[in-house]
Design an enzyme around this catalytic site. Structure first.
Site: not given
Length: 326
Positions: A112, A139, A141, A143, A156, A243, A245, A288
């Site tokens: 990412h 995502d 997260h 980030d 990332h 992403d 995830d 990712e």
């Protein structure tokens, strides 16, 4: 760009693919193989079958590291700084030129950290074109770490902070024009893992957040429609950064940062279908994907299917969709 209504379920678009085999921003090797896995899963062919004109520009070459004029403490906190700076500048240049050329750029990652280059390149183009950039960050997260707050040094985890104008990260772009994205134009969607310092920064900057608690309560359509309604009606460009995830790891295990409780199969597809209906999306990151951690291409195939939904694949045609044409 102009707006129009169509009774068709989709309209053909010019799609430009660019592979970004980058893994140095992550803590685990393998995402360098992501672009190849997405092609192997049939992404270019599937978009072509949907009636879109697809041009695959191949993969960017690995650039040599560069010197970065960053404060020593900040530089020491960033793993592979010279390499990530070189990638950011190279990606920025290509994203900017692809956006200027028209059509719909899709950036195939890669970790990412590549979004520091894609978002900044798209933002530069949007400023020149007189359009306002919004970013939907799908995502687990936030980030939003910086050199001062990162617990790992993995870059990332920093692209949202960079794109919103964090001064300590500005040197990554070198002498390229930098156009920060307004923090309130970012929407973090599907968030379920955030560091304490990130939480404070995200709230202080006014970034929009739909975490999994909100999604559990209302479903994905309510917060997503609210965001799309907020930006519709003007000359907006929506960049989507997906992403792996974001999706539940039971469905998409091919990622090095799995977090339980992600989007379901139907939630993920509904998001893409609603984004297609909105006519607002103008560029896309798919990031990712780590084939080394995948199960017989399971994650790559799902990401390819999601991209197809974003580009108009439906079970039945739905009338009066608002779509953007050149």
């Amino acid at each position: 760009m102009r707006w129009t209504d169509s009774g068709k379920s989709r309209q053909s678009a010019r799609v430009s693919l660019l592979g970004i085999p980058l893994e140095l921003g992550a803590g685990e090797a393998g995402s360098v193989m992501g672009p190849a896995a997405l092609r192997t899963a049939g992404l270019p062919a599937l978009l072509g079958e949907l009636g879109h004109a697809v041009v695959d520009h191949g993969d960017l070459p690995h650039p040599a590291p560069v010197e970065v004029e960053m404060a020593p403490a900040a530089a020491a906190a960033c793993r592979n700084l010279g390499h990530i700076a070189a990638w950011t500048r190279l990606i920025h240049d290509h994203a900017y030129l692809m956006a200027r050329a028209g059509g719909f750029p899709i950036f195939l990652g890669g970790d990412h950290s590549l979004s520091m280059g894609t978002v900044s390149g798209i933002a530069r183009h949007c400023r020149e074109a007189g359009r306002e950039l919004f970013v939907l960050w799908l995502d687990a997260h936030a980030d939003f770490n910086t050199p001062a707050t990162t617990p790992s040094g993995n870059m990332h985890g920093m692209p949202v902070a960079f794109a919103c104008g964090d001064r300590s990260l500005r040197p990554l772009l070198g002498d390229r024009p930098f156009v920060p994205v307004r923090a309130e134009n970012f929407h973090l969607f599907g968030l379920r893992s955030i560091d304490p310092t990130e939480r404070e920064a995200v709230q202080a900057r006014g970034i929009q957040v739909s975490d999994m608690r909100a999604i559990d309560e209302t479903g994905v359509s309510v917060p997503l429609r609210r965001m799309l309604d907020r930006i519709a009606g003007g000359d907006a460009h929506l960049h989507v950064s997906l992403d792996v995830d974001f999706i539940d790891p039971g469905l998409a295990p091919g990622v090095g940062t799995t977090v339980p409780g992600g989007a379901t199969y139907r939630e993920a597809h509904l998001i893409m279908e609603l984004l297609h209906d909105s006519g607002l999306v103008g560029s896309l990151d798919i990031v990712e994907l780590n084939p080394f951690l995948d199960e017989r291409g399971k994650s790559a195939r799902l990401l390819t299917e999601l991209a197809a939904s974003l580009f108009g694949r439906t079970i039945i045609d739905r009338p009066a969709r608002r779509i953007r044409v050149a």
